[in-house]
Enzyme design. Sequence first.
Site, PDB file in Angstrom:
ATOM      1  N   SER A 146      -6.844  -0.589  -6.736  1.00 14.25           N
ATOM      2  CA  SER A 146      -6.486  -0.922  -5.362  1.00 14.25           C
ATOM      3  C   SER A 146      -5.010  -1.284  -5.378  1.00 14.25           C
ATOM      4  O   SER A 146      -4.471  -1.695  -6.410  1.00 14.25           O
ATOM      5  CB  SER A 146      -7.311  -2.123  -4.872  1.00 14.25           C
ATOM      6  OG  SER A 146      -6.733  -2.697  -3.713  1.00 14.25           O
ATOM      7  N   THR A 147      -4.369  -1.122  -4.229  1.00 18.28           N
ATOM      8  CA  THR A 147      -2.993  -1.622  -4.124  1.00 18.28           C
ATOM      9  C   THR A 147      -2.916  -3.079  -4.567  1.00 18.28           C
ATOM     10  O   THR A 147      -1.934  -3.506  -5.179  1.00 18.28           O
ATOM     11  CB  THR A 147      -2.493  -1.510  -2.669  1.00 18.28           C
ATOM     12  OG1 THR A 147      -2.378  -0.121  -2.333  1.00 18.28           O
ATOM     13  CG2 THR A 147      -1.145  -2.186  -2.486  1.00 18.28           C
ATOM     14  N   ASN A 148      -4.004  -3.827  -4.298  1.00 18.49           N
ATOM     15  CA  ASN A 148      -3.968  -5.271  -4.497  1.00 18.49           C
ATOM     16  C   ASN A 148      -4.011  -5.696  -5.950  1.00 18.49           C
ATOM     17  O   ASN A 148      -3.777  -6.869  -6.248  1.00 18.49           O
ATOM     18  CB  ASN A 148      -5.115  -5.922  -3.726  1.00 18.49           C
ATOM     19  CG  ASN A 148      -5.040  -5.607  -2.248  1.00 18.49           C
ATOM     20  OD1 ASN A 148      -4.018  -5.130  -1.759  1.00 18.49           O
ATOM     21  ND2 ASN A 148      -6.129  -5.855  -1.539  1.00 18.49           N
ATOM     22  N   SER A 175      46.709 -10.198  -1.732  1.00 18.26           N
ATOM     23  CA  SER A 175      47.043 -10.397  -0.332  1.00 18.26           C
ATOM     24  C   SER A 175      47.750  -9.180   0.227  1.00 18.26           C
ATOM     25  O   SER A 175      48.522  -8.519  -0.474  1.00 18.26           O
ATOM     26  CB  SER A 175      47.926 -11.637  -0.169  1.00 18.26           C
ATOM     27  OG  SER A 175      48.365 -11.766   1.168  1.00 18.26           O
ATOM     28  N   SER A 176      47.491  -8.927   1.511  1.00 13.52           N
ATOM     29  CA  SER A 176      48.196  -7.851   2.205  1.00 13.52           C
ATOM     30  C   SER A 176      49.502  -8.334   2.813  1.00 13.52           C
ATOM     31  O   SER A 176      50.284  -7.535   3.329  1.00 13.52           O
ATOM     32  CB  SER A 176      47.306  -7.276   3.314  1.00 13.52           C
ATOM     33  OG  SER A 176      47.004  -8.290   4.266  1.00 13.52           O
ATOM     34  N   LYS A 209      50.733 -12.439  -4.917  1.00 12.07           N
ATOM     35  CA  LYS A 209      49.566 -13.322  -4.958  1.00 12.07           C
ATOM     36  C   LYS A 209      48.410 -12.622  -5.665  1.00 12.07           C
ATOM     37  O   LYS A 209      48.089 -11.466  -5.393  1.00 12.07           O
ATOM     38  CB  LYS A 209      49.144 -13.712  -3.545  1.00 12.07           C
ATOM     39  CG  LYS A 209      48.086 -14.810  -3.484  1.00 12.07           C
ATOM     40  CD  LYS A 209      47.881 -15.264  -2.035  1.00 12.07           C
ATOM     41  CE  LYS A 209      47.005 -16.496  -1.954  1.00 12.07           C
ATOM     42  NZ  LYS A 209      45.609 -16.216  -2.329  1.00 12.07           N
ATOM     43  N   THR A 258       0.824  -1.208   0.000  1.00 14.70           N
ATOM     44  CA  THR A 258       0.000   0.000   0.000  1.00 14.70           C
ATOM     45  C   THR A 258       0.856   1.255   0.000  1.00 14.70           C
ATOM     46  O   THR A 258       0.553   2.232  -0.704  1.00 14.70           O
ATOM     47  CB  THR A 258      -0.944   0.007   1.218  1.00 14.70           C
ATOM     48  OG1 THR A 258      -1.845  -1.095   1.120  1.00 14.70           O
ATOM     49  CG2 THR A 258      -1.733   1.295   1.297  1.00 14.70           C
ATOM     50  N   THR A 297      36.704 -36.645 -13.353  1.00 15.65           N
ATOM     51  CA  THR A 297      35.466 -36.972 -12.655  1.00 15.65           C
ATOM     52  C   THR A 297      35.812 -37.221 -11.202  1.00 15.65           C
ATOM     53  O   THR A 297      36.785 -37.924 -10.901  1.00 15.65           O
ATOM     54  CB  THR A 297      34.780 -38.209 -13.259  1.00 15.65           C
ATOM     55  OG1 THR A 297      35.679 -39.321 -13.208  1.00 15.65           O
ATOM     56  CG2 THR A 297      34.366 -37.961 -14.698  1.00 15.65           C
TER      57      THR A 297
END
Length: 472
Positions: A141-143, A319-320, A325, A102, A188
């Site tokens: 209507s909202t509906n 990476s820090s 990397k 609504t 697999t």
Amino acid sequence: MGKTRIEHDLLGDREVPDEAYYGVHTLRAKENFQISGTTISAFSELVVALASVKEAAAQANTELGLLAPELRDAIVAACEEIRHGALHDQFVVDVIQGGAGTSTNMNANEVVCNRALEILGHQRGEYQYLHPNEHVNMAQSTNDVYPTAIRIATCFAIERLLRAMEHLRAAFAQKATEFAHLLKIGRTQLQDAVPMTLGQEFSTYAVMIEEDIARLTEASALIREINLGATAIGTGITAHPEYAGKALTALRRITGLDLSTAPNLIEATQDCGAFVQLSGVLKRIAVKLSKTCNDLRLLSSGPRSGLGEINLPPMQAGSSIMPGKVNPVIPEVMNQVCFEVFGNDLTVTFAAEAGQLQLNAFEPIIASALFRSFKHLTNGCMTLANLCVKGITANPDRLRESIERSIALVTALNPIIGYKQATEVAAEAYANGTNVREVVLQRGLMTEAELEEALRHEVLTQPRAYERANKG
């Protein structure tokens, strides 16, 4: 606080910012629903869909002699502006809200109305000339407005996702062609299997996406069935008997969509099954895209200590602490999008099940979940295609090495030398750290020419008729 205007609803008077195109109903909803921080303006397709519904309703009501032409013209002009991108910032209600949508419908009514008032030469809030509920929401209507708008917005979102999926499919198909000549070992259960080409491997990703494009296209047909004209519960109360048909005709013209009116509006107003089905298709798409990204991460793992068969384009430092990397960040972000879609599907499922009697009050969370899935899948497909798949390269030396070292290569000789001898060859090669080719030649099971023929690229990667060693 700047200049304000006074607006009134059943709860009393409120000061509304004078520059706002929304009104008192939207203001209360904005205050009540501070949940996600994401407003309906974040989903532009929904705002466009709402304006489309309001425009179609105005045209239908004027055709029926219920709305003055000058009011219709102002409403239509306002809706056209919104459909072309204006005033989207005025749709300020949180996408997650109580009231079965609504507040979203009220937000649309007020924005359209106040812009139409300006077009008519009046001030915002002068509802004695044009009213949000009396005129903009006439016969609605909202509906029926809200679910219809969700379905229209979903159609737009489907079209965008289909284009993104096709873009990603084409990227994988191009790589399949580029890698068609590169032989590798298939796997697999993460164990060596039989040979294939890297092109065949990438072609499967293109085919999986192509299949899901077809499934999504099929699901879109049910979404195009709307309940506009149902009003409150599907009986059509307050609407003219011809309103639904005329509104549908106008809405088809405005949106360009092949919409249809549901055969039973009472059923259509309470049933969210189409959203459940569509969400299931999005989950299917996400499952396969996530599996594909898992494969890309495995195939590119290393670069020295993993499979290392392909290289993903380096996008950023990984990476820090570990210099040099580089991580597979694009497949990783796509995986996370897919995980979100899985969760959104569960949300849609619970919300659809929670409907009671003639209405489902939980369509706002259904809309939120669906639109987030669509938006993020669409962006994810484009990101995966442009920043990852298009830049993938192969490592031919690594592919060749894996073929030569693989014990599973003996499978190709099984029809020629028989399962028993093939098993013995495999066991000896594994035990001695040698390869299948050497063991077969040492045992005199085949000549070098016969072996070369049996292990040709074309023979290893497609069906072939053999003269079998044991026909019994």
